[in-house]
Design an enzyme around this catalytic site. Structure first.
Site, PDB file in Angstrom:
ATOM      1  N   SER A 230       5.487  34.979  99.193  1.00  0.00           N
ATOM      2  CA  SER A 230       4.071  35.272  98.948  1.00  0.00           C
ATOM      3  C   SER A 230       3.293  35.392 100.265  1.00  0.00           C
ATOM      4  O   SER A 230       3.727  36.103 101.171  1.00  0.00           O
ATOM      5  CB  SER A 230       3.475  34.206  98.025  1.00  0.00           C
ATOM      6  OG  SER A 230       2.229  34.614  97.505  1.00  0.00           O
ATOM      7  N   ASP A 325       5.841  42.236  89.875  1.00  0.00           N
ATOM      8  CA  ASP A 325       4.972  41.257  90.518  1.00  0.00           C
ATOM      9  C   ASP A 325       3.522  41.601  90.180  1.00  0.00           C
ATOM     10  O   ASP A 325       3.037  42.658  90.532  1.00  0.00           O
ATOM     11  CB  ASP A 325       5.191  41.300  92.033  1.00  0.00           C
ATOM     12  CG  ASP A 325       4.418  40.236  92.797  1.00  0.00           C
ATOM     13  OD1 ASP A 325       3.511  39.609  92.215  1.00  0.00           O
ATOM     14  OD2 ASP A 325       4.708  40.041  93.991  1.00  0.00           O
ATOM     15  N   HIS A 359       6.515  37.350  90.333  1.00  0.00           N
ATOM     16  CA  HIS A 359       6.172  37.000  91.711  1.00  0.00           C
ATOM     17  C   HIS A 359       6.977  35.828  92.256  1.00  0.00           C
ATOM     18  O   HIS A 359       7.512  35.890  93.358  1.00  0.00           O
ATOM     19  CB  HIS A 359       4.673  36.682  91.788  1.00  0.00           C
ATOM     20  CG  HIS A 359       4.196  36.353  93.170  1.00  0.00           C
ATOM     21  ND1 HIS A 359       4.103  37.302  94.167  1.00  0.00           N
ATOM     22  CD2 HIS A 359       3.787  35.174  93.729  1.00  0.00           C
ATOM     23  CE1 HIS A 359       3.640  36.738  95.273  1.00  0.00           C
ATOM     24  NE2 HIS A 359       3.461  35.450  95.036  1.00  0.00           N
TER      25      HIS A 359
END
Length: 423
Positions: A230, A325, A359
């Protein structure tokens, strides 16, 4: 419970978090239909559970690696389905297991009728194996935890940028250490005596962490690896681009530009922050919004200064992205970086995109999380993906990461000579 029904976890009821187990039931009636359940509690006391309906064979046995679930949390043959399909009792809650000393304890049970328990067994899923050292680090500005395999080494070293927000996660670092890597996981803020929040990031902090790792007496080789996820993905890119001693970089669902906070090095601004527009966050009936389109376009002239010149990095990259995502468009970011490297004549990268994955790609066999509160967005966000595909992606990704680091992190002795390499 029925004395004749037996629930077995093979090869053992005690294993590592990222290891599969075989779940078998014996002693049922021929063709008996039962419900298999799994239940666990995370570090915050949040209860996670799953269930699936199975029919025994003619011998009264059920093998989860052979027999299909007929209904429930998943359908079909899924040997580890009871683990990855577990959901929190409340919406928008993410499974938290950050302290490596706390195992993931899962109670499996076999039930019939109105919930009568026929058999049960407890699976203790360890984050840290016997002999792996766990050392809290408070050295200079660096705050984190260091994990070391048993023995003198030398071992390859990895800097884990798992968390970006407050606190510290040890899970991924300890699991990598189980495989024969020296791993330092670090916090940026909100941990120990660090500030509760920040307005800018200094690359000097990661330089200090890298040097700490390189000087450790168990670490061999010229440099270290970095693994991210991330927001920390762009920090890993910057470290690989500007700092010496980074030999290999794993980027998971990150960004191609420096995001959220301006980045400094030696008190000079390296990159301004690529910001986001909350007006482009899309609400949904589920109560969790879609943040995929909120980030500004880094290719626009006014944002180009935020792009990280990764073509200057010397070591190889492993880019891993999820096609679904919903936090941000990591697939487009990965494609952008691949194109940039190719444009500069570089081939020092591998890239992989996982269809129908979300994600949070993490070490395998933890509960899939479809949505939870996002500290930077300031609201509940959908992470995207579909549970079965996401779980399969995590299994593949975890093996790929280990292979990448073993291949690209030089060491005075081959890691494959260490017993942990094949564990």
């Amino acid at each position: 419970m029925s004395s004749q029904v037996r629930l077995k976890l093979l090869p053992s009821a005690r294993c590592l978090f990222d290891e599969p187990v075989q779940v078998k039931v014996a002693g049922l009636r021929s063709r008996q239909v039962v419900t298999m359940r799994a239940r666990s509690t995370d570090e915050r006391g949040m209860v996670f559970s799953s269930s699936a309906t199975y029919k025994a064979d003619g011998s009264g046995e059920i093998h989860l690696d052979r027999d299909p679930s007929l209904s429930g949390s998943y359908i079909g043959v899924e040997p580890m389905g009871l683990l990855w399909s577990m959901k929190a009792d409340r919406l928008h809650k993410r499974f938290q297991k950050n302290n490596s000393l706390n195992p993931h304890v899962v109670k499996f049970s076999v039930e019939e009728g109105e919930g009568r328990t026929l058999a049960e067994e407890t699976n203790e899923r360890l984050l840290i194996r016997d002999g792996v050292g766990r050392i809290p680090v408070k050295e200079g500005n660096v705050r984190g935890v260091l994990f070391t395999p048993p023995g003198d080494g030398p071992f390859p070293a990895v800097l884990d940028l798992y968390t970006f927000g407050g606190g510290l996660s040890e899970k991924r670092a300890s699991l990598l250490a189980n495989k024969g890597f020296v791993v330092l996981t670090v916090a940026l803020y909100g941990h120990d005596d660090m500030p509760k929040d920040i307005k800018e990031i200094h690359l000097d902090y990661f330089e200090e962490a890298i040097e700490f790792l390189r000087k450790h007496d168990k670490v061999g080789g010229k440099g270290i690896g970095i693994i991210s996820l991330s927001k920390s993905g762009d920090l890993a890119l910057s470290a690989a681009t500007y700092l010496s001693g980074v030999e290999a970089t794993v980027w998971i669902n990150g960004h191609s530009a420096n995001t959220i906070f301006p980045l400094y090095y030696k008190k000079s601004l390296l990159h301004p922050a690529l910001l986001f527009d909350t007006g482009r966050i899309i609400p949904s009936e589920s109560g969790a919004s879609i943040g995929k389109y909120a980030m500004n376009n880094p290719l626009l002239e006014e944002n180009k200064a935020s792009l990280i010149p990764i073509e200057k990095a010397k070591g190889p990259f492993l880019f891993l992205s999820s096609e679904e995502d919903m936090n941000w468009d990591s697939k487009t970011c990965m494609d952008m970086m691949v194109e940039r490297l190719k444009h500069h004549g570089k081939d020092n990268f591998e890239s992989m995109c996982y269809p129908r994955a979300g994600h949070y790609l993490e070490p395998p066999y933890g509960p899939y999380c479809p949505s939870s509160f996002h500290g930077l967005w300031g609201q509940r966000i959908q992470w995207g993906g579909e549970a079965r595909s996401h779980a399969a992606a995590e299994v593949h990704m975890w093996k790929k990461i280990q292979e990448f680091f073993r291949t690209n992190l030089s060491c005075d002795e081959e890691i494959n000579n260490n017993s942990f390499a094949s564990s």
